[in-house]
Structures are given as C-alpha cells and as structure tokens.
Design a protein around this motif. Structure first.
Motif: not given
Length: 400
Positions: A87-101, A150-160
């Motif tokens: 029921a709940i989604s969350r987007v964190f402050q750190d772009p690295k959190v919430g995606t699998a790099p 593209t692996p997510t870890g290679n994205l820019s902070g804004g894209q991630r």
C-alpha cells in the motif's frame, strides 16, 4: 481536501520513545494525523523535528512505543514493512536507495511493476514490455528511455532518482512517501524532479506526503502543509491557510528562533563568566590573606618519603613536619640530604615556601589567569558562537 470522510492513512496518538540506559528521549510525541485520498501534504521542520520518524512509523520500519497506524481503516500497527509495502511506496533522499545498481533500468521497472503481487518463478518477459517501459521512461524527460539496458549504478543522480520515483508510482500506491527526494540533487535537477513529482501526483490522483527543506516548494506544491517540531505536529494548514502564508512568515519564525538561541547562549556565557569571576575573586582574596600572614624561616633537610617521594623535613615550634614546598610541583628544591632554608606559615605549619612570597605570587597569578580567561571567553563566544548562530539562521533561510 477530499469530501470523503474516511482517511486513507490515520495515525492515532503515535508515540516513539528511545531509551538508552537512564536516558529517555521522545522522538515522536502523541501524533494524530489523518491523510485523505488525493492529499498532497508537504512537511516542514528542522533537524530532529520528527519528520523521518513519522515516515518510518507509517512505513513500518520503526515500531511505535504506543499508538496505532491504520491503512484504509485496517490496523497495521504490528504489520511488517514488507506487508505494508503493498500500500505504501517511498522515495528516499539518497538516489542510490530504492534501485538495484547492478540491474538494468528495464529490470528495475519490471520488478516495480509487480509490487503488491504474489511473487513466484516466472519468465521476466522484459523484451515484451520494453516498449511500454520506454513510453513510461520517456515521460520523465531526462533521456532515461535511452538507458533501458544500462545498469542503474551507471546513471546520474538525477536519472536514478527519477527512476526511483517512476518505480514508486508505476503501480499507484495508497500512499507515496517522498523523503527529501530532491535534497541530494543540484538545483536545476531538483526543480525538474519536483515538477515531475507534481505532474505524477496530479495526473495519477496520488495521495502523497513530502518532506522538504525548501520553503518555496512547501508553499507551491500540495494542498496541505504540516510543520513539525520536537516530535509534534505544531501546525496543519489547509489549502486556504496555506495560500495566505508567505516566505517572510517562515523567515520571521526562524529569525525569532535565532534570537532565542542568542539569548540562551548569553545566559550560558554569563553562567561560566560568574564561575570564573568567583574563582578569580577567591584566589585574589587568598592572595591578600596569605600575603599578610606571618612566615618564619627555618632550616629543613631534603628527605625521601617512601610514599610521597622527595619532601622537606623541618621542625617548627617543637614539632616535626614533612611537606613539599608550595609551588614546587616538580620537586626541584634540592637533592636528598641537602639542607635548605624554608619559610613556615604560622597559621598553617604544614605550608612551607622556598621564597617568602612564593604562594602569594602563585595565587595572584592564578587569579589574573582566571580573569584573563574570562575576558577571552567573552570575546571568543561573542565573535564565534553568536556569529555561528547567525550563519546557521541564514543557512536555514537558504534551505527553506
């Protein structure tokens, strides 16, 4: 605010207490909050106000000491974060959190598309859905659709971070938690992501809670504004009240807080100043007293005490004494067996001096040093501490 009187999310007397030995700290203090469908609530508050604690209590990553959390009328207080994730989604402050790099953009989106569904072994079929994923990514507007492989870890902070937002909303949640999700981005990217956030929340009729340190965003976006302090909700402004608020109103609040901090600092400074003044005054009084006391010279002999080391043995008024001359902490008054003249204090026969005025000068020096430290403390505190508070206030204004 929606007309439906049934809240999507409700907190009742939510309290969290942290205990560490004898220390007890309340980080969420009897918070009651109703969040209705299509609410877009922005949350303001300084560090330690309880904003992230509120999010953690809602998402289930932090258990409450007391109180309850409800989702669509169901008590989920004891439910795990995994169970609430449907029921709940969350987007964190750190772009690295919430995606699998190590996974590609398409693979991350594919996982997010299954949120809330029963998991089982199945074919990914990513190629089949790549066209749909590309269309979704194209809505972001930052070229993400060109990086599906593209692996997510290679994205820019804004894209991630944009990908994190897309993943959090691809299956519309009952509640979207935005935990300072633009704070780690550069100003230009932050503005673009904030506009994207507003577009997604509006177009998908999402219910969202957003922590921000930007006053402009707090006033511009959303239909409600909550202000937190010391683990409490101190203000909950509806649309009409929020529209009447101006940045100057918030600046005035922080200027007032700065003045209060300055007054507190001056009280603390005055307290330490009184202590130094008292110590210096006492030492000066001792100087005046001991300077007038009678001292008689006698011949003593340097001896070695088994317990206290090198001392001076002497006889005064028919009694034998052993003592260390005042102001001779290094015990450099002679070799063992040497006879030396010492001055004995008539009022305190255990006090002896190598020079008649040694103690008086030492005490006077300590008094002067104490007062000098007082002057230095006042100057340093006034220049550094109070100016530091003003800088902090300016930083807060820039944040908000």
């Amino acid at each position: 605010m929606p007309n439906d009187n049934s809240p999507i999310i409700e907190l009742k007397n939510a309290t969290k207490v942290i205990e560490n030995g004898e220390e007890r700290k309340v980080i969420l203090d009897d918070v009651s909050l109703k969040i209705y469908a299509k609410d877009f609530i922005t949350i303001l508050g300084g560090n330690g106000a309880g904003k992230s604690t509120l999010f953690n209590a809602i998402s289930g990553t932090l258990s409450l000491t007391s109180g309850s959390v409800f989702i669509k009328g169901n008590d989920v207080t004891n439910h795990s974060p995994e169970k609430r994730a449907a029921a709940i989604s969350r987007v964190f402050q750190d772009p690295k959190v919430g995606t699998a790099p190590r996974m590609t953009v398409a693979e991350n989106i594919a996982i997010a598309a299954l949120r809330g569904q029963r998991r089982s072994l199945r074919l990914r079929n990513i190629t089949k859905y790549k066209g749909d994923f590309a269309s979704l990514a194209e809505q972001i507007g930052n070229g993400l659709e060109k990086h599906l492989d593209t692996p997510t870890g290679n994205l820019s902070g804004g894209q991630r971070q944009a990908l994190s937002l897309l993943m959090a909303t691809i299956v519309p949640p009952d509640l979207l938690l935005l935990d300072e999700h633009t704070a780690a981005l550069d100003p230009k990217t932050s503005v673009a992501l904030m506009q994207l956030t507003d577009d997604l929340v509006t177009s998908k009729d999402l219910t969202a809670l957003m922590i921000t340190h930007h006053m402009e965003d707090a006033l511009k976006y959303g239909n409600r504004l909550i202000v937190m302090k010391d683990g409490k909700i101190v203000q909950d402004l509806a649309t009409s009240e929020k529209e009447q608020m101006k940045l100057e109103d918030f600046y005035r609040i922080f200027d007032l807080m700065n003045k209060i901090l300055q007054r507190i600092s001056r009280v603390v400074l005055a307290f330490f100043a009184l202590i130094l003044l008292f110590v210096g005054g006492m030492n000066f009084q001792r100087y005046l007293t001991e300077h007038k006391e009678v001292k008689t010279m006698v011949i003593g002999q340097v001896v070695k005490n088994p317990e206290r080391g090198k001392m001076v043995a002497y006889t005064f008024k028919g009694k034998d004494y052993q003592s260390v001359p005042v102001a001779n902490f290094l015990k450099n008054f002679g070799k063992v067996g040497t006879q030396i003249p010492v001055y004995v204090n008539h009022n305190h026969p255990t006090k002896i001096y190598i020079r008649k005025g040694a103690t008086s000068l030492l005490i006077l020096a300590s008094a002067l040093i104490g007062w000098a430290m007082l002057i230095i403390l006042v100057l340093v505190c006034e220049y550094w501490f109070l100016h530091k508070l003003k800088d902090m206030a300016r930083e807060e204004k820039q944040k908000y």
